[in-house]
Design a protein around this motif. Structure first.
Motif, PDB file in Angstrom:
ATOM      1  N   LEU A 108     -15.673  -6.766  13.443  1.00 36.68           N
ATOM      2  CA  LEU A 108     -14.436  -6.847  12.670  1.00 36.68           C
ATOM      3  C   LEU A 108     -14.664  -7.619  11.368  1.00 36.68           C
ATOM      4  O   LEU A 108     -15.404  -8.612  11.347  1.00 36.68           O
ATOM      5  CB  LEU A 108     -13.359  -7.515  13.527  1.00 36.68           C
ATOM      6  N   PRO A 109     -14.004  -7.169  10.297  1.00 37.33           N
ATOM      7  CA  PRO A 109     -14.252  -7.787   8.983  1.00 37.33           C
ATOM      8  C   PRO A 109     -13.629  -9.176   8.880  1.00 37.33           C
ATOM      9  O   PRO A 109     -12.684  -9.506   9.594  1.00 37.33           O
ATOM     10  CB  PRO A 109     -13.569  -6.814   8.013  1.00 37.33           C
ATOM     11  N   SER A 155     -19.290  -1.919   8.256  1.00 35.31           N
ATOM     12  CA  SER A 155     -18.300  -0.983   7.700  1.00 35.31           C
ATOM     13  C   SER A 155     -16.932  -1.587   7.939  1.00 35.31           C
ATOM     14  O   SER A 155     -16.695  -2.197   8.980  1.00 35.31           O
ATOM     15  CB  SER A 155     -18.343   0.350   8.437  1.00 35.31           C
ATOM     16  N   SER A 156     -15.998  -1.383   7.018  1.00 38.27           N
ATOM     17  CA  SER A 156     -14.652  -1.886   7.294  1.00 38.27           C
ATOM     18  C   SER A 156     -13.601  -0.889   6.833  1.00 38.27           C
ATOM     19  O   SER A 156     -13.870   0.002   6.027  1.00 38.27           O
ATOM     20  CB  SER A 156     -14.435  -3.256   6.657  1.00 38.27           C
ATOM     21  N   TYR A 157     -12.426  -1.060   7.408  1.00 42.15           N
ATOM     22  CA  TYR A 157     -11.336  -0.104   7.174  1.00 42.15           C
ATOM     23  C   TYR A 157     -10.106  -0.768   6.602  1.00 42.15           C
ATOM     24  O   TYR A 157      -9.124  -0.091   6.325  1.00 42.15           O
ATOM     25  CB  TYR A 157     -11.022   0.621   8.500  1.00 42.15           C
ATOM     26  N   LEU A 158     -10.135  -2.102   6.482  1.00 43.07           N
ATOM     27  CA  LEU A 158      -8.992  -2.782   5.871  1.00 43.07           C
ATOM     28  C   LEU A 158      -9.460  -3.958   5.024  1.00 43.07           C
ATOM     29  O   LEU A 158     -10.569  -4.466   5.184  1.00 43.07           O
ATOM     30  CB  LEU A 158      -7.987  -3.245   6.934  1.00 43.07           C
TER      31      LEU A 158
END
Ligand SMILES: [Fe+2]
Lengths: 275, 258
Positions: free
Chosen positions: A111-112, A144-147
């Motif tokens: 998690l970022p 990799s992150s999504y937010l």
């Protein structure tokens, strides 16, 4: 200040144990083993790790360090990693610049973190302790992150660089993760790479992802895509030869398919060197 | 509470989907990529990943149940038993107990899960050198009654009341699976030989004898246990042949007399 350069390798998966020790013996220069898969009491996993390390340099790559977590560092886990390292003598040990859960829960995800000065300080002090306990420098991978967090006040590359410099640790640049995040967050992946200090980069990851329209998802179940190959070529131009390997965790093909992909990485490096 | 801890707690609550949280207000909005969609990527990935972890720890249970039922079993488990371990290898360690409790009318489901978990424990149990069968000849006749045996860490005895092992065998070999059923109480043995987990049923006399020595009982007390099934004059030979079988199967690591 870096660990030795190892050339081209693969992430080792149980499906390929026999091929790597048999008909494909010596097909790559090194192997990356997933730390957690070998934190078991005994049996087949440790048996094969022992045999593989007689033929290939091994690198340990973990997913549960939670270097950016808020729970205290899991000292039992660190002790197990250290014991495993004493056993398999890895060329280096890596994990991810992320957190994996809080209040004792492991979400088994990378998690970022919020990109702030306070997080930098928090992470740097934890890296200090981990490096001390493992008795070596840590190699950390960009995820990799999504937010993006509203509280972030620096870019991911500034965050990564700041941490690496202050904690005196090394970096594993996942070229696919840089690309995936660049699409998800609308930044230029090359300018990301241009900001990373050359002397900190120990390793590259190459992997495939899934295109879900507005987002790219880091799935490791597809071949490396063209855009990532191009970014890899750019990265080699900036960082010079860096130990490179391919990660595949789903739809795992025969090892020969991954060797073909790795061959492409070799050829790109050759081209860059000739140019 | 530190701001980072607070943020991570909110994020985690959203991923676990257990309670509503205000995490979305912490995430940058974007017209084409709303915060709710971004968070949902993490929530969905979490569920998929833990379902996969459970499926990889219980492949035959999944084959038996079918994808849909298995996912329902997995979801119920994921919602009530978040992982606390560094490795997904240990995710699902209490699934058998949960299933026995939640599906009492289908006890073979809980027992199949129990069986599959115990087989996995044998798979990566601690490595130990095993005793060469010839080494027992080194003990004198006076030492024999007091001999105690140390078994390989993978050795495990259990009692089942369904045909779960037969289901497991058929499922893992891709054969036609018999109907699940109750059986009378059966004793089973699981262990690892070389690198491969193995299993077989035990008749009551062997199970009785094995439990005695697994529990640090002496050779003499093992013989006493066998007297329940054999005439006294046959017991020494029975005991010797059981030991020989266990040694050949690499179940015994050492023998010692006080
Ligand atoms: Fe990676």
């Amino acid at each position: 200040m870096l660990f030795p350069h190892l050339g081209f390798g693969l992430g080792v998966r149980p499906e390929h144990y026999e091929a790597l020790l048999g008909e494909r013996l010596g097909c790559v220069s090194w192997l990356e083993a997933l730390t957690e898969n070998y934190l078991v009491p005994g049996g087949r996993p440790l048996h094969y790790l022992e045999r593989l390390r007689a033929h290939y340099p091994i690198v340990l790559h973990g997913v549960s360090l939670s270097i950016g977590g808020s729970d205290p560092l899991n000292l039992e886990y660190l002790k197990q990693v250290r014991t495993l390292a004493e056993r398999c003598k890895p060329a280096w040990i890596s994990d991810h610049l992320c957190w994996t859960g809080v209040d004792g829960v492991n979400l088994h995800d990378l998690l970022p973190l919020p990109y702030t000065e306070a997080t930098v300080r928090h992470v740097v002090s934890r890296i200090d302790e981990v490096q001390h306990r493992l008795g070596r420098r840590l190699v950390l991978e960009n995820v990799s992150s999504y937010l993006t967090y509203a509280q972030s006040d620096m870019s991911e590359w500034e965050f990564l660089t700041e941490i690496a410099e202050r904690a005196d640790c090394l970096l594993l640049l996942d070229i696919n993760n840089v690309y995936v995040s660049s699409i998800n967050h609308d930044f230029d992946p090359k300018s990301y790479l241009r900001h990373i200090p050359v002397q900190r980069v120990q390793q590259f990851h190459l992997a495939g992802h899934r295109d879900c329209g507005t987002f790219l998802i880091d799935t490791h179940d597809e071949p490396v895509c063209e855009a990532v190959w191009e970014l890899y070529s750019f990265a080699l131009g900036r960082f010079g030869p860096v130990s490179t390997m391919i990660e595949r965790d789903g739809n795992i093909p025969g090892v020969e398919v991954l060797l073909e992909e790795l061959q492409r990485a070799r050829e790109i490096e050759r081209e860059i060197r000739a140019a | 509470m530190s701001p980072l801890l607070e943020l991570q707690r909110m994020f985690q609550a959203d991923v676990l989907g257990a309670q509503p949280s205000s995490f979305a207000t912490e995430v940058v909005e974007h017209p084409a990529k709303p915060a709710a969609v971004r968070i949902a990527i993490y929530r969905d990935a979490y569920r998929i990943r833990l379902r996969e972890a459970l499926a990889s720890n219980y492949p035959q249970l999944k084959r038996w149940a079918g994808d849909e039922t298995f996912d329902a079993i997995a979801d119920a488990y994921i919602d009530t038993h978040p992982s606390h371990q560094p490795s997904v290898r240990w995710f699902g360690d209490t699934l058998a107990a949960v299933l026995s409790h939640s599906l009492p009318a289908q006890p073979w489901i809980g027992e199949l899960a129990q069986w599959e978990w115990l087989m996995s424990l044998a798979f990566d149990a601690v490595d130990r050198a095993t005793l060469h069968p010839g080494r027992l000849a080194e003990f004198s006749a006076e030492q024999w009654p007091e001999l105690q045996f140390e078994f390989h860490p993978s050795v495990h005895c259990l009692i089942l009341r369904t045909n779960a092992p037969a289901l497991y065998k058929a499922l893992s070999e891709g054969h036609t699976v018999a109907a699940p059923s109750h059986t009378h109480e059966m004793q089973w043995l699981i262990w690892r030989q070389d690198l491969t987990p193995r299993y077989r049923s035990l008749d009551p006399s062997e199970a009785g004898a094995l439990r005695v020595v697994l529990d640090n009982g002496t050779f003499e007390s093992m013989c006493t246990a066998l007297c329940e099934w054999y005439p006294e004059e046959d017991v020494p030979m029975q005991a010797a042949s059981l030991l020989r079988e266990w040694l050949d199967a690499q179940m015994i690591c050492s023998a010692a007399s006080p």
